[in-house]
Scaffold this motif. Structure first.
Motif, short mmCIF file in Angstrom:
data_model
loop_
_atom_site.label_atom_id
_atom_site.label_comp_id
_atom_site.label_asym_id
_atom_site.label_seq_id
_atom_site.Cartn_x
_atom_site.Cartn_y
_atom_site.Cartn_z
N PRO A 1 0.83 -1.20 0.00
CA PRO A 1 0.00 0.00 0.00
C PRO A 1 0.87 1.26 0.00
CG PRO A 1 -0.69 -1.56 1.71
CD PRO A 1 0.65 -2.01 1.22
N LEU A 2 0.42 2.26 -0.73
CA LEU A 2 1.11 3.56 -0.79
C LEU A 2 0.28 4.56 -0.01
CD1 LEU A 2 2.09 3.46 -4.58
CD2 LEU A 2 3.56 2.96 -2.61
N GLN A 3 0.75 4.86 1.19
CA GLN A 3 -0.01 5.65 2.16
C GLN A 3 0.52 7.07 2.15
OE1 GLN A 3 -0.47 3.48 5.81
NE2 GLN A 3 -0.80 5.33 7.01
N PRO A 4 -0.33 8.08 1.89
CA PRO A 4 0.19 9.44 1.82
C PRO A 4 0.78 9.94 3.14
CG PRO A 4 -2.21 9.43 1.68
CD PRO A 4 -1.77 8.01 1.58
N ARG A 5 0.16 9.58 4.26
CA ARG A 5 0.63 9.99 5.58
C ARG A 5 0.21 8.94 6.62
NH1 ARG A 5 2.16 15.34 5.22
NH2 ARG A 5 1.39 16.37 3.33
N GLU A 6 0.85 8.98 7.77
CA GLU A 6 0.44 8.12 8.88
C GLU A 6 -1.05 8.34 9.17
OE1 GLU A 6 1.80 5.85 10.67
OE2 GLU A 6 3.99 6.06 10.60
N GLY A 7 -1.78 7.26 9.33
CA GLY A 7 -3.19 7.36 9.68
C GLY A 7 -4.12 7.60 8.52
N ARG A 8 -3.59 7.76 7.31
CA ARG A 8 -4.44 7.97 6.14
C ARG A 8 -4.63 6.66 5.38
NH1 ARG A 8 -4.20 13.34 4.13
NH2 ARG A 8 -4.08 14.78 5.92
N ALA A 9 -5.77 6.55 4.70
CA ALA A 9 -6.00 5.39 3.84
C ALA A 9 -5.04 5.43 2.66
CB ALA A 9 -7.45 5.38 3.36
N ALA A 10 -4.72 4.28 2.14
CA ALA A 10 -3.82 4.17 0.99
C ALA A 10 -4.65 4.16 -0.29
CB ALA A 10 -2.98 2.91 1.09
N PRO A 11 -4.61 5.22 -1.10
CA PRO A 11 -5.41 5.24 -2.33
C PRO A 11 -4.78 4.45 -3.47
CG PRO A 11 -4.23 7.30 -2.11
CD PRO A 11 -3.93 6.51 -0.86
N ARG A 12 -3.48 4.16 -3.37
CA ARG A 12 -2.77 3.47 -4.44
C ARG A 12 -2.01 2.28 -3.86
NH1 ARG A 12 -3.74 4.29 -9.45
NH2 ARG A 12 -1.81 5.10 -10.36
N ILE A 13 -1.76 1.30 -4.72
CA ILE A 13 -1.00 0.12 -4.30
C ILE A 13 0.00 -0.25 -5.41
CG2 ILE A 13 -2.75 -0.82 -2.75
CD1 ILE A 13 -2.29 -2.60 -6.01
N LEU A 14 1.09 -0.87 -4.98
CA LEU A 14 1.99 -1.55 -5.90
C LEU A 14 1.78 -3.05 -5.75
CD1 LEU A 14 5.18 0.57 -5.31
CD2 LEU A 14 4.26 0.08 -7.59
N LEU B 1 4.17 1.80 2.46
CA LEU B 1 5.17 2.83 2.26
C LEU B 1 4.50 4.17 2.53
CD1 LEU B 1 7.91 3.95 1.23
CD2 LEU B 1 6.89 3.98 -1.05
N ILE B 2 4.99 4.90 3.51
CA ILE B 2 4.42 6.21 3.86
C ILE B 2 5.22 7.27 3.12
CG2 ILE B 2 3.93 7.82 5.73
CD1 ILE B 2 3.68 5.33 7.55
N LEU B 3 4.52 8.11 2.38
CA LEU B 3 5.19 9.05 1.47
C LEU B 3 5.54 10.38 2.11
CD1 LEU B 3 3.05 8.37 -1.73
CD2 LEU B 3 5.30 7.45 -1.16
N HIS B 4 4.71 10.88 3.02
CA HIS B 4 4.92 12.22 3.58
C HIS B 4 4.96 12.17 5.11
CE1 HIS B 4 4.30 14.41 -0.23
NE2 HIS B 4 3.39 13.49 -0.48
#
Length: 252
Positions: free
Chosen positions: A188-201, A218-221
Motif C-alpha cells: 500500500p502507498l499511504q500518503p501519511r500516517e493514519g491515512r487510507a492508501a489510495p494506491r498500491i503496488l 510505504l508512507i510518502l509524507h
C-alpha cells in the motif's frame, strides 16, 4: 505529434533524467518513479512497459539498472513518439511499438523478463480531463484483467509483473492473476500516517507458488497534513523519488 512549443522539459530523479512532456496532456509524476523502483529487474533483463506513455517508468528503471533491453507499448502515437525522443535524449535505447494492450501487436509476441504497467485508474463514465490525450491515459477503458492477462502472456516463466493501481482495484487484480501468476505481494502507498492508501503496488510472478502477502505500507509524507509548499517526503520516499533508490527490500 506534439509541437515543441507545447512541451515542457521536466527533471526526474533530481535531474538524472530529462523528459519531454505535454504541458496540457497526461504528465507522469511520482507513480512512474515508484513503479520503476519496485521492479526487480537485473542487468540484461528484457522489460516490457504496457502503456508506456512518454517513457517515464521505463527510463527511471534504466537509470537505476544498467544494460536493460527496454520495450514500450503505447496506443497514442504522439506519446509513443515522445517516449522515443525521451529515450534518445537520455542516451538510452528503447523500442516503442504502437498498439493496444487488448491486442498486443505481433512484434511484441515474445517473452520478457519483466512487465511493468500503470493502467488508467479513473472510473468509466466520468470526465477525467477535457484534453483527449490525458483522458485516454487516465480513464479506464479496459478491465484490469486484460492488462494482467497481457502481462502474463508476455512474461517468460519466473518473470515478474510489477503494476501500480488504485487500491479499490485490488480485488479485481487478485482475481485476474490465476492461473498463470502467483507469489503476489501488495505494497500500500499511504500518503501519511493514519491515512487510507489510495494506491498500491502489486508484484506477481509467472508460475509463482508462494502465499499472498500484504506488506506494511510505504508512507510518502511526514506530518499529519500538508504544510505549505514543502513536499515533506519521508526519508524512504525521498530516496526513491529523488535519488532513484530501489523499493525492492519492501517486497522481501
Amino acid at each position: 505529434m506534439f509541437n515543441d512549443a507545447d512541451l515542457t522539459d521536466d527533471k526526474f530523479l533530481c535531474g538524472r533524467l530529462r523528459l519531454l512532456q505535454p504541458a496540457r496532456g497526461y504528465r507522469a509524476a511520482t507513480d512512474a518513479v515508484l513503479l520503476a523502483a519496485a521492479c526487480p529487474a537485473e542487468p540484461g533483463d528484457t522489460v516490457l512497459d504496457l502503456g508506456c506513455g512518454a517513457g517515464a517508468a521505463s527510463l527511471c528503471l534504466a537509470a537505476r539498472v544498467p544494460d536493460l533491453v527496454l520495450t514500450g507499448l503505447e496506443m497514442q502515437p504522439d506519446y509513443a513518439d515522445l517516449a522515443r525522443r525521451n529515450a534518445a535524449r537520455n542516451g538510452m535505447a528503447m523500442e516503442v511499438v504502437e498498439g493496444d494492450v487488448a491486442q498486443v501487436p505481433p512484434a511484441l509476441r515474445r517473452p520478457f523478463s519483466q512487465v511493468i504497467a500503470n493502467p488508467p485508474w479513473y472510473p468509466p463514465g466520468g470526465t477525467p480531463s477535457p484534453r483527449p490525450g490525458r483522458a485516454t491515459a487516465l480513464q479506464v477503458t479496459l478491465p484490469l484483467s486484460v492488462w494482467v492477462q497481457a502481462a502474463a502472456q508476455r512474461l517468460h516463466p519466473g518473470g515478474w509483473l510489477t503494476l501500480i493501481a488504485g487500491a479499490d482495484s485490488l480485488p479485481d487484480l487478485l482475481a485476474a492473476l490465476a492461473p498463470k501468476l502467483g507469489s503476489a505481494a501488495v505494497l500500500p502507498l499511504q500518503p501519511r500516517e493514519g491515512r487510507a492508501a489510495p494506491r498500491i503496488l502489486l508484484r506477481a510472478r509467472k508460475g509463482g507458488k508462494a502465499p499472498f502477502r500484504l506488506l506494511p505500507p510505504l508512507i510518502l509524507h511526514t506530518g499529519p497534513a500538508h504544510d505549505g509548499d514543502r513536499e515533506s517526503y519521508t526519508p524512504q520516499a525521498n530516496a526513491i523519488l529523488r535519488d532513484g533508490a530501489p523499493l525492492l527490500t519492501a517486497f522481501h
